[in-house]
Design a protein around this motif. Sequence first.
Motif, PDB file in Angstrom:
ATOM      1  N   GLU A 164      43.771  40.581  35.717  1.00  0.00           N
ATOM      2  CA  GLU A 164      42.594  39.968  35.100  1.00  0.00           C
ATOM      3  C   GLU A 164      42.996  38.791  34.218  1.00  0.00           C
ATOM      4  N   LYS A 165      44.071  38.982  33.441  1.00  0.00           N
ATOM      5  CA  LYS A 165      44.548  37.905  32.574  1.00  0.00           C
ATOM      6  C   LYS A 165      45.047  36.718  33.401  1.00  0.00           C
ATOM      7  N   SER A 180      47.184  49.109  33.723  1.00  0.00           N
ATOM      8  CA  SER A 180      48.036  48.026  33.245  1.00  0.00           C
ATOM      9  C   SER A 180      48.081  46.886  34.248  1.00  0.00           C
ATOM     10  N   THR A 181      48.216  47.220  35.548  1.00  0.00           N
ATOM     11  CA  THR A 181      48.270  46.198  36.593  1.00  0.00           C
ATOM     12  C   THR A 181      46.960  45.440  36.665  1.00  0.00           C
ATOM     13  N   THR A 182      45.836  46.183  36.547  1.00  0.00           N
ATOM     14  CA  THR A 182      44.522  45.553  36.611  1.00  0.00           C
ATOM     15  C   THR A 182      44.330  44.573  35.460  1.00  0.00           C
ATOM     16  N   VAL A 197      40.373  31.609  38.381  1.00  0.00           N
ATOM     17  CA  VAL A 197      39.994  32.039  39.726  1.00  0.00           C
ATOM     18  C   VAL A 197      39.398  33.439  39.654  1.00  0.00           C
ATOM     19  N   ASP A 198      38.668  33.809  40.693  1.00  0.00           N
ATOM     20  CA  ASP A 198      38.068  35.130  40.778  1.00  0.00           C
ATOM     21  C   ASP A 198      39.151  36.200  40.893  1.00  0.00           C
ATOM     22  N   LEU A 199      38.926  37.352  40.258  1.00  0.00           N
ATOM     23  CA  LEU A 199      39.910  38.438  40.275  1.00  0.00           C
ATOM     24  C   LEU A 199      40.189  38.910  41.701  1.00  0.00           C
TER      25      LEU A 199
END
Length: 266
Positions: free
Chosen positions: A13-14, A7-9, A21-23
């Motif tokens: 990403e969103k 969920s955090t990832t 910007v880059d993740l």
Amino acid sequence: TTTNTTSTTISLEKQAEAMNVDLNYLKNLKTIAATGIRLENYDTQLEQWPNSGKVVMCQQSDQYVIVYQAFNDGIGKYAAKHNKFKGALGWQERRMTWFKTDFLWMMYRSKWAASKNQTTILAIKVKKAEFEKILLQAVPSSFSQSYHTSKKHFQKALKSSDIRLQWDPSHLPDGKPFKARRAVQIGLRNKHAIEWASGSQFVSIEDITEFVVANRTTRLIPLERPYVLSDELQRVLGVHVRRAEKHTDDSASDDENQTAQLSSSQ
């Protein structure tokens, strides 16, 4: 645990996509935010900075002042993990160690963590009372009429001092000097270097190397403002701040040949 991580990832990403910007870059910013270090665009900060004079620029809170040092990976990683330098392989307590309060001065000196033996950048949160105690005992490395009664007094004070104060040109993000404003660096040796190494003066030591490397060209830096100095500290430091309504970095474009007396972080 797996669900929360996923969920955090997804959330990051969103956010990264929305910010364009880059993740990994966004994750890096989140990591810095977790340390309590506040960030602000360099150009935004210029409007709040004096554009001339001797200025102790730093990030501070009611409890601490952030200063910077750069080391080889062995010393730097050990210090960040143990919150002290004592015990680190290669640390030399008999050698003078220097710290800087100005982030961009540290970036100039370390070439944004690219210089030999300066590949780990540390943001050290020094207890405010300890920071001021160090400043009050500092002796300027050059003659100052506001501090020394005579050149003989200066030579005697310099010889006996274990805390050195040095003013050098401030620097722009690209490394060019801004000679109108001076930045401070402090050197410690003997008992003061030993006390520094013990970690007793610190709130924490943060390794900010990944942030430094990721932001070499973004102009996003730690938020800094002039440190408010007591009358006694102004006398000791020989500080006279002059403010201007507008501050630009164009005046530094012809200063590339400016030289400064430089000392390594340790």
